[in-house]
Design an enzyme around this catalytic site. Structure first.
Site: not given
Length: 242
Positions: A137, A151
């Protein structure tokens, strides 16, 4: 040789889009999924309609035995030449100080432990010419302050896993790369409590819009293909400029 790719989280979003793209290249597909049998069956039907062999295997990637069962089932289709480590979750968006330890554990277990277990199975079974793609990501470098720092930290670990594994497996001719999506229209945002996040975030994306799953799938498909034969240890950013 019958080439098979395993795609975790393959019943929806980026995983499903990647499965459909790969099927059109002639890859046989084993998708892993958690709960949505109907969605998984729909994807498998679409794949089989292209003429390839495809199966859906319910598998919690946090469980080593279920991961082994997924790869054993894939072996029934042919020779494992690809893995797409895609199964992932977020947790409710909010300040770091409000992070629930149970949410932290789930994010780590699914997004990191699951990737490690699947990559380990793949590495044991793959031979020269095979490839692994991990879904990272842009959060890995942006940090996601005020949203989900934990995250982002786990996705940074995904990048480190990719680089280290690429170097370890290179002598065997196995390539390992990652794709780092930005804000993509998938249902993962609903899990964070903000299903409209892609549209609300559009103004801060340089290209002015969220991405689509198929745009990420295109990058994954390229990294798995012979066209990327000299690419390993790369983190390919697909974030609209983020």
């Amino acid at each position: 040789m019958t080439n098979v790719t395993v795609i975790t989280g393959g019943s929806r979003g980026i995983g499903a889009a990647t499965a459909r793209r790969l099927a059109h290249t002639g890859q046989h597909i084993a998708i892993g999924y958690r709960r949505d049998h109907t969605a998984a069956d729909t994807v498998v039907a679409d794949l089989r309609a292209t003429g390839v062999r495809a199966i859906a295997v319910p598998a919690d990637t946090r469980d080593p035995d279920q991961v082994t069962a997924l790869f054993d089932a894939a072996a029934e289709l042919g020779t494992l030449t690809g893995l797409v480590n895609n199964a992932g979750i977020t947790s409710p968006i909010g300040p770091f100080t409000d992070l629930d330890p149970d949410d932290l554990r789930r994010v780590i277990d699914v997004n990191l432990l699951g990737y490690v277990l699947c990559a380990q199975q793949a590495a044991r079974r793959m031979t020269d010419g095979a490839a692994i793609v991990n879904l990272s990501s842009v959060a890995a470098t942006l940090g996601s302050p005020g949203e989900y720092v934990h995250y982002a930290a786990v996705k940074a670990a995904t990048d480190a896993l990719t680089i280290g594994l690429a170097k370890e497996l290179a002598p065997r001719g196995i390539r390992v790369n990652a794709v780092a999506p930005g804000i993509i229209r998938t249902d993962i945002h609903a899990l964070s409590g903000q299903p409209d996040r892609p549209d609300r975030a559009a103004s801060r994306i340089p290209l002015g819009r969220p991405g689509e799953p198929d745009e990420v799938a295109a990058a994954v498909t390229w990294l798995l293909s012979p066209d990327a034969s000299y690419t390993t240890g790369a983190i390919l950013r697909v974030g609209g400029g983020l």
